[in-house]
Enzyme design. Structure first.
Site, PDB file in Angstrom:
ATOM      1  N   ARG A 123      48.583  35.835  38.619  1.00 35.98           N
ATOM      2  CA  ARG A 123      47.150  36.086  38.741  1.00 35.98           C
ATOM      3  C   ARG A 123      46.418  35.020  37.924  1.00 35.98           C
ATOM      4  O   ARG A 123      46.851  34.676  36.823  1.00 35.98           O
ATOM      5  CB  ARG A 123      46.777  37.485  38.205  1.00 35.98           C
ATOM      6  CG  ARG A 123      47.151  38.621  39.162  1.00 35.98           C
ATOM      7  CD  ARG A 123      46.203  38.686  40.342  1.00 35.98           C
ATOM      8  NE  ARG A 123      46.529  39.744  41.292  1.00 35.98           N
ATOM      9  CZ  ARG A 123      47.382  39.615  42.318  1.00 35.98           C
ATOM     10  NH1 ARG A 123      48.007  38.472  42.500  1.00 35.98           N
ATOM     11  NH2 ARG A 123      47.601  40.616  43.125  1.00 35.98           N
ATOM     12  N   HIS A 133      46.062  30.958  47.116  1.00 33.63           N
ATOM     13  CA  HIS A 133      46.645  32.303  46.986  1.00 33.63           C
ATOM     14  C   HIS A 133      47.465  32.634  48.228  1.00 33.63           C
ATOM     15  O   HIS A 133      47.217  33.615  48.926  1.00 33.63           O
ATOM     16  CB  HIS A 133      45.540  33.353  46.770  1.00 33.63           C
ATOM     17  CG  HIS A 133      46.089  34.598  46.118  1.00 33.63           C
ATOM     18  ND1 HIS A 133      45.359  35.363  45.248  1.00 33.63           N
ATOM     19  CD2 HIS A 133      47.299  35.207  46.201  1.00 33.63           C
ATOM     20  CE1 HIS A 133      46.099  36.388  44.818  1.00 33.63           C
ATOM     21  NE2 HIS A 133      47.272  36.306  45.393  1.00 33.63           N
ATOM     22  N   GLU A 183      38.712  33.131  42.516  1.00 33.38           N
ATOM     23  CA  GLU A 183      38.990  32.699  43.888  1.00 33.38           C
ATOM     24  C   GLU A 183      37.863  33.095  44.837  1.00 33.38           C
ATOM     25  O   GLU A 183      37.269  34.154  44.649  1.00 33.38           O
ATOM     26  CB  GLU A 183      40.294  33.354  44.368  1.00 33.38           C
ATOM     27  CG  GLU A 183      41.487  32.916  43.527  1.00 33.38           C
ATOM     28  CD  GLU A 183      42.739  33.727  43.797  1.00 33.38           C
ATOM     29  OE1 GLU A 183      43.681  33.604  43.012  1.00 33.38           O
ATOM     30  OE2 GLU A 183      42.761  34.487  44.781  1.00 33.38           O
TER      31      GLU A 183
END
Lengths: 313, 275
Positions: B192, B239, B221
């Site tokens: 993360r 991601h 993000e």
């Protein structure tokens, strides 16, 4: 040994040059753009040559150096050295095996991951700001894919060992079956290609292996198959490969070598399922220095009449 | 209608807070498409008797593959070299800058769940020397355990972040860890974004206090620090570590299987029992 003339053909490594300078009278071929002038002034005294895949030691070159005793190639591949001719003339040849095995195998796996998982394209996607507009497309899982290796020598074996850690079933083609290996053997490259998801070229380049990956093999590999070449460009029929990629007849390719480096077919530039590298298989600081040490070690051994470290001929 | 909902499906981008739970009084089961559960108030779910299931280990291989892929890419400059060749810049044989060898490097893995273990197994085959840190030492793991992150960074050249985002791990990788890792250090983050102090990371990269990074996740993000866009020693993916066709197919099957199991009172797969 400072009075022994050694010729280096290409400025591949400053550390190599520096160490050669300390031990021999080093002559740098690139300082003589006029070949005739060079051969007139120096050819009779040169006893050792340090070359590489981009500077062949063919008959003409060997004949132009009448005092030549040893060719120490800064590479493991030897397709650029006329071994038969050297042997006939009593010229020793050495290469740099083993020290680069791991780096080349690492790069092969790196190419598989980057190609299948689209890492390069993902990176481009982020850099261009497109991520703000939406997600990148799905890519292909690598773990568990069937890997077929052409050539189970040092490099092929190292690739297999790494791919096994990703649960990839391994199969191979080789001149002869290796009974001590646990991997599945196929007696032809076409059969290997039809039974794997990722085909890797890892054998030496010889007359028999030129264009070992041809149209028939590419067709057998098929639209879900990937080709990885960390061997030599001429292992693959390049125009056939380009056509197969452009037409989508194979799923993608990761290529470190090409038939006519540094020329790369431009049709490949726009394909996001193709990863292109400028022949960097052994291109790490650590390995290039280890290769240099082996070149120097071989030359020192020869000129002190000791056994060569890694003789080929 | 909300009053009758018994089961819910969500992704990592939907926060399941007390407020949300209050509006779904009959809710007894949440299945999330992610491995991470930092978006779900687990404490509140437990209090209300709401079961939670995540994606468990079905993504582990893909995420581990992404971590190794990012690492090799950074060390061997694969994406940078690919850009170079495709821009038509390769004119000279042997001219491209050298990368660095992976074999023999000391790798510190942060978090030794199924992802950390899959990463360790892979990198071990490349001849890397593996150590790890985790909330607790794992007796079944044969690699050396390090009790704290600072010590792990000091004895590693590469850090791979594979742990969950919790209050304890938020900004755990900060300037002091990066300085301990050193100027040749590489960090790979497939966990993360918030585990890394992104501001410190950018600063250390610009000042060459670390050698390079491979990042699949970011603090905010899909925004990425602009300074990173100019750097060749940075490889970034959006991601994307779980985004393979196979993983998503596996995920759909898992979610359907779990919803079936819940409604037929059968045991769930990958139920999250920690709080």
């Amino acid at each position: 040994m400072e009075n022994i003339d050694v010729l280096i053909t290409t400025p591949v490594n400053p550390y190599l040059e520096q160490e050669l300078d300390k031990r021999f009278n080093l002559i740098r071929l690139w300082n003589y753009p006029q070949k005739q002038e060079f051969f007139k002034n120096h050819s009779d005294s040169i006893r050792g040559v340090v070359n590489n895949p981009w500077h062949p030691a063919d008959r003409e070159f060997i004949d132009s150096l009448p005092a030549l005793e040893i060719v120490s190639s800064y590479s493991v591949g030897l397709d650029h050295v006329d071994l038969g001719y050297c042997k006939g003339k009593g010229v020793k040849v050495t290469n740099t095996p083993d020290v680069l095995t791991e780096d080349v195998a690492d790069l092969a796996i790196g190419l598989m991951l980057t190609t299948l998982r689209g890492i390069s394209e993902c990176d481009r996607y982020v850099r261009s700001g497109l991520w703000k507009k939406g997600d990148f497309k799905l890519t292909t899982k690598f773990s568990g894919k069937k890997v077929g290796i052409i050539g189970l020598g040092r490099i092929g074996t190292a690739i297999a060992k790494r791919a096994e850690a990703f649960n990839c079933p391994i199969s191979y083609y080789s001149r002869s079956e290796k009974p001590e290996s646990n991997y599945k053997y196929f007696p032809s490259v076409v059969e290997l290609a039809s039974h794997c998801d990722i085909l890797v070229v890892a054998c030496p380049l010889t007359e028999q292996t030129r264009h070992i990956v041809n149209r028939e093999v590419l067709d057998a590999l098929g639209p879900k198959g990937f080709l990885i070449n960390i061997g030599r460009g001429p292992h693959v029929d390049e125009p056939e490969l380009v056509a197969a990629l452009v037409e989508g007849r194979i799923a993608g390719a990761g290529l470190d070598v090409f038939e006519n480096e540094p020329h790369v077919p431009e049709e490949l530039f726009g394909l996001d399922n193709v990863v292109l590298l400028p022949h960097v298989g052994s291109g790490t600081v650590e390995t290039r220095n280890a290769m240099a040490d082996l070149v120097i070690g071989n030359l020192e051994a020869h000129f002190s009449k000791k056994p060569l470290l890694t003789p080929v001929v | 209608m909300a009053g009758s909902v018994k089961a819910a499906f969500c992704s990592a981008s939907s926060r399941v807070t007390t407020g949300v739970l209050q509006n779904l009084p009959e809710l007894r089961f949440i299945v999330t498409s992610s491995v991470g559960v930092d978006h779900i108030d687990l404490h509140e779910c437990k209090r209300r008797g709401v079961k939670v299931a995540n994606a468990g280990s079905i993504f582990s291989e893909d995420v581990a593959d992404a971590a190794v892929g990012l690492l090799i890419d950074v060390l061997r400059r694969i994406s940078a070299a690919n850009r170079f060749v495709k821009a038509g810049l390769w004119h000279e044989n042997g001219g491209y800058p050298l990368g660095h060898k992976l074999g023999g490097k000391r790798v510190g893995i942060i978090g030794m769940g199924s992802i950390g273990l899959d990463v360790a197994k892979r990198l071990n085959a490349f001849g890397c020397i593996i150590s790890y840190t985790s909330r607790n030492e794992k007796p079944h793991v044969k690699f050396p355990f390090c009790p704290n992150i600072q010590e792990l960074a000091a004895k590693s050249e590469i850090l791979v972040i594979c742990c969950a985002l919790t209050d304890q791990t938020r900004h755990m990788i900060d300037k002091s860890v990066m300085l301990a890792l050193g100027r040749d250090g590489i960090i790979v983050n497939i966990a993360r974004g918030a585990i890394v102090n992104e501001k410190d990371l950018v600063e250390c990269l610009l000042q060459q206090e670390i050698a390079g990074v491979g990042l699949d996740v970011f603090e905010n993000e899909p925004n990425v620090p602009e300074e990173l866009l100019e750097l060749d020693n940075v490889v970034m993916t959006p991601h994307h570590a779980v985004m393979t066709e196979q993983s998503l197919r596996d995920l759909y099957e898992l979610v359907v299987r779990n919803l079936d199991a819940f409604f037929s009172n059968k045991p769930l797969m990958f139920e999250v029992t920690r709080v």
